[in-house]
Design a protein around this motif. Structure first.
Motif, mmCIF file in Angstrom:
data_model
loop_
_atom_site.group_PDB
_atom_site.id
_atom_site.type_symbol
_atom_site.label_atom_id
_atom_site.label_comp_id
_atom_site.label_asym_id
_atom_site.label_seq_id
_atom_site.Cartn_x
_atom_site.Cartn_y
_atom_site.Cartn_z
ATOM 1 N N GLN A 194 -0.818 -0.905 -10.142
ATOM 2 C CA GLN A 194 0.074 -1.686 -10.990
ATOM 3 C C GLN A 194 1.185 -0.397 -11.101
ATOM 4 N N VAL A 195 1.019 0.791 -11.868
ATOM 5 C CA VAL A 195 1.458 1.307 -12.349
ATOM 6 C C VAL A 195 2.260 2.270 -11.712
ATOM 7 N N VAL A 196 2.159 2.492 -10.003
ATOM 8 C CA VAL A 196 3.243 3.554 -9.902
ATOM 9 C C VAL A 196 4.540 3.234 -9.344
ATOM 10 N N PRO A 197 4.583 1.952 -8.677
ATOM 11 C CA PRO A 197 6.103 1.348 -8.823
ATOM 12 C C PRO A 197 6.635 0.650 -9.875
ATOM 13 N N ALA A 198 5.877 0.363 -11.171
ATOM 14 C CA ALA A 198 5.921 0.127 -12.056
ATOM 15 C C ALA A 198 7.430 1.253 -12.990
ATOM 16 N N VAL A 199 6.993 2.389 -12.608
ATOM 17 C CA VAL A 199 7.149 3.311 -13.609
ATOM 18 C C VAL A 199 8.310 4.475 -12.463
ATOM 19 N N LEU A 200 8.096 4.402 -10.911
ATOM 20 C CA LEU A 200 8.920 4.620 -10.363
ATOM 21 C C LEU A 200 10.923 4.972 -10.118
ATOM 22 N N LEU A 296 -15.228 -2.745 4.249
ATOM 23 C CA LEU A 296 -15.538 -3.975 2.840
ATOM 24 C C LEU A 296 -15.853 -4.243 2.883
ATOM 25 N N GLY A 297 -15.829 -4.291 1.176
ATOM 26 C CA GLY A 297 -16.948 -5.464 0.163
ATOM 27 C C GLY A 297 -17.370 -3.519 -0.452
ATOM 28 N N CYS A 298 -17.116 -2.771 -0.367
ATOM 29 C CA CYS A 298 -17.915 -1.835 -0.374
ATOM 30 C C CYS A 298 -17.527 -1.337 -2.475
ATOM 31 N N ARG A 299 -16.414 -1.055 -2.200
ATOM 32 C CA ARG A 299 -15.801 -1.019 -3.372
ATOM 33 C C ARG A 299 -13.900 -2.632 -3.230
ATOM 34 N N ARG A 300 -14.038 -2.607 -4.704
ATOM 35 C CA ARG A 300 -13.476 -3.714 -5.387
ATOM 36 C C ARG A 300 -12.081 -3.217 -4.014
ATOM 37 N N ARG A 301 -11.082 -4.639 -3.716
ATOM 38 C CA ARG A 301 -10.224 -5.016 -2.909
ATOM 39 C C ARG A 301 -9.561 -4.683 -3.997
ATOM 40 N N ILE A 302 -8.117 -4.613 -3.767
ATOM 41 C CA ILE A 302 -6.475 -4.021 -4.150
ATOM 42 C C ILE A 302 -5.248 -5.370 -3.478
ATOM 43 N N LEU A 303 -5.225 -6.358 -4.268
ATOM 44 C CA LEU A 303 -4.210 -7.212 -4.467
ATOM 45 C C LEU A 303 -2.677 -6.494 -4.360
ATOM 46 N N ASP A 304 -2.005 -6.520 -3.435
ATOM 47 C CA ASP A 304 -0.540 -5.546 -3.261
ATOM 48 C C ASP A 304 0.277 -6.344 -3.692
ATOM 49 N N HIS A 305 0.938 -6.356 -5.109
ATOM 50 C CA HIS A 305 2.887 -7.009 -4.557
ATOM 51 C C HIS A 305 3.508 -6.412 -4.580
ATOM 52 N N ASN A 306 3.194 -4.733 -5.098
ATOM 53 C CA ASN A 306 5.164 -3.820 -4.286
ATOM 54 C C ASN A 306 4.042 -2.890 -4.331
ATOM 55 N N TYR A 307 3.057 -2.025 -4.624
ATOM 56 C CA TYR A 307 3.082 -0.275 -3.932
ATOM 57 C C TYR A 307 3.094 0.062 -2.919
ATOM 58 N N ILE A 308 2.726 -0.999 -1.775
ATOM 59 C CA ILE A 308 2.686 -0.252 -0.361
ATOM 60 C C ILE A 308 4.450 -0.836 -0.421
ATOM 61 N N LYS A 309 5.176 -1.246 -0.785
ATOM 62 C CA LYS A 309 6.655 -1.315 -0.311
ATOM 63 C C LYS A 309 7.344 0.146 -1.260
ATOM 64 N N SER A 310 7.066 0.090 -2.117
ATOM 65 C CA SER A 310 7.295 1.683 -2.894
ATOM 66 C C SER A 310 7.024 2.730 -2.099
ATOM 67 N N LEU A 311 5.709 3.091 -1.172
ATOM 68 C CA LEU A 311 5.642 4.070 -0.569
ATOM 69 C C LEU A 311 6.944 4.480 0.800
ATOM 70 N N HIS A 312 8.139 3.805 0.422
ATOM 71 C CA HIS A 312 9.246 3.874 1.463
ATOM 72 C C HIS A 312 10.319 5.220 0.007
ATOM 73 N N ASP A 313 10.276 4.820 -0.938
ATOM 74 C CA ASP A 313 11.217 5.263 -1.803
ATOM 75 C C ASP A 313 10.784 6.543 -1.703
ATOM 76 N N PRO A 314 12.275 7.357 -1.528
ATOM 77 C CA PRO A 314 11.720 9.071 -1.051
ATOM 78 C C PRO A 314 11.882 9.961 -2.762
ATOM 79 N N ARG A 315 11.589 9.546 -3.724
ATOM 80 C CA ARG A 315 11.148 10.175 -4.750
ATOM 81 C C ARG A 315 9.637 10.160 -4.855
ATOM 82 N N LEU A 316 8.708 9.082 -3.912
ATOM 83 C CA LEU A 316 7.353 9.185 -3.961
ATOM 84 C C LEU A 316 6.221 10.431 -2.477
ATOM 85 N N PHE A 317 6.143 10.896 -3.406
ATOM 86 C CA PHE A 317 5.022 11.636 -2.420
ATOM 87 C C PHE A 317 3.367 11.489 -2.682
#
Length: 479
Positions: A194-200, A296-317
């Protein structure tokens, strides 16, 4: 409230989050009890939703179900509401029953002792501002302490030398401005997603350092228009109908956690869906970092809204390179890489210490001794324990859930406590206590049921820490 050497109320509640507030309201609604007090170490009501105010923070359960059944909210503006809307909703509930008038904030709970002669609890408290310690006496003691307020900080060499701000998502300081800065984010759980795409958008660069992959489930956070809000207000039954539809839909996902043919088939479908989502939406160079090798089920799944999309931003590594040290203006990793950092954001999770405390029950038995005999944290129907009369937990051991709203579980716990505590609060009994045999039978049944699921499989760091035979006793920590 004047802090004399000893205070008294019929009920002492520890924790001013949703659990504690709901408990207080139900005491008034169902039993007419107003002789209670809530203590919380925070400076405001709200629990986890007061502690977690980082950018992008929100709930990952539809708001129609992340609300109390007896206090529906027709005014959420999106399917998955933001933190500020959840907090406003909590405050509205509290205001409706004047809960704040019964609440003492900035107070630390230090422990409690059962006084057999008078059938009351002595609750030990400390005023955080003054350091003054005192005793509050009560017939009923209720722990509504949550698990998502105590930050878990990593131990990294050189952190004390870092010249910029280091902020945990659960201790966010809104005065920080990350625009134009090089930012390092540590962690990749729900908070990080949640925080990564929000501050990116405002940063110069963002390096995210992860430990292991997660399962991402695609979701769409649709806006709820004013027209729909008006419909919910005019036709309350419509909101309740949608609530039940969401509830039963989420209940069907429970079957995928069972270690049988149906569960394996459902998990395979979910895993395939998650992996296809990654391949279709994430940069190819990051696929290995976004593809788990555990079930699947060992850890809480992440419901994704914007995070995966934000990985295309060239500022993010994104990197899985482990951190070796922190310098004044950088973070160094095992490969020898050094990443510039003006600020570090810790999305490293929480310390689940809500059941650890200095509590002494009948015959001088401590809570630790009780749980040591049972091999781990446990409670009858998650709320009560033998040797601890008039003491109740909300969202107690094994009370968590990884597939539906935690508020549903919490409401069930509150309703059960109301029924059990009623004779004491109505002056028909001095104490109430679960017998040892039913408690043991219940807890054994829970363990047998858990061993039929993937929740106890060897797929998390907790297994390595505790040993597989002990994981089910602590399973609510990893849901």
């Amino acid at each position: 409230m004047e802090k004399n050497n000893k205070l008294y109320n019929d009920v002492v509640i520890i924790g001013a989050g949703l659990s504690g507030i709901n408990m207080a309201c139900q005491l008034q609604r169902k039993l007419g009890v107003t002789d209670y007090v809530i203590y919380d170490r925070a400076s405001a009501l709200g629990g986890a939703w007061t502690a977690n105010q980082y950018p992008g923070c929100g709930v990952d359960i539809p708001g129609v179900l992340y609300s109390l059944s007896w206090f529906p909210n027709p005014n959420f503006t999106s399917i998955f509401p933001r933190q500020d809307e959840i907090l406003a909703y909590i405050q509205k509930i509290a205001n409706s029953y004047n809960v704040s008038q019964h609440t003492s904030l900035r107070t630390e709970w230090r422990g409690a002792k059962w006084i057999e002669k008078i059938s009351r609890w002595h609750v030990y408290l400390e005023d955080i501002a003054t350091g003054q310690q005192y005793i509050h006496e009560a017939k009923i003691l209720i722990s509504a302490v949550g698990g998502y307020t105590n930050p878990k900080y990593p131990s990294l060499q050189g952190m004390e030398s870092f010249q910029g701000p280091i902020v945990h998502t659960a201790r966010w300081d809104k005065s920080y401005d990350f625009r134009g800065l090089d930012v390092v984010v540590i962690g990749n759980g729900c908070s990080a997603s949640q925080v990564v795409p929000a501050v990116l958008d405002g940063v110069r660069s963002l390096t995210q350092i992860i430990r292991s992959p997660q399962y991402y489930i695609p979701t769409v956070n649709l806006r709820i228009t004013r027209a729909w809000q008006a419909c919910f207000q005019m036709i309350p039954f419509l909101l309740m109908l949608i609530r039940w539809v969401v509830f039963w839909f989420l209940e069907t996902s429970l079957f995928q956690f069972y270690d049988d043919q149906t569960g394996k088939k459902m998990r395979h479908q979910s895993i395939t869906r998650s992996r296809n989502y990654i391949k279709e939406n994430a940069p190819e160079r990051y696929w290995p970092l976004l593809t788990p090798n555990y079930d699947l089920g060992c850890r809480r799944r992440i419901l994704d809204h914007n995070y995966i999309k934000s990985l295309h931003d060239p500022r993010l590594f994104l990197t899985k390179d482990s951190i070796t040290s922190v310098g004044p203006n950088s973070v160094r990793t095992a490969s020898g890489a050094e990443y510039p950092a003006d600020a570090i954001i810790l999305a490293t999770g929480f310390q689940f210490s809500q059941w650890i405390g200095n509590i002494i029950g009948r015959n001088g038995v401590s809570m630790k001794q009780h749980w040591d005999r049972h091999g781990g944290f446990e409670a009858y129907k998650t709320v009560a324990m033998n040797e601890f009369p008039n003491l109740f937990y909300l969202l107690g051991p094994n009370g968590g859930s990884g597939h539906t709203s935690v508020l549903y579980t919490m409401e069930c716990s509150v309703d059960l406590v109301i029924k059990i505590a009623a004779p004491v609060l109505k002056r028909k009994a001095s104490s109430v206590e679960v017998r040892e045999e039913p408690e043991t039978k219940w807890c054994n049944a829970v363990q047998e049921a858990l061993h039929k699921t993937v929740l106890t499989s060897d797929c998390s760091n907790l297994c390595a820490l505790l040993g597989r035979d002990k994981v089910s006793k602590y399973v609510s920590l990893v849901l």
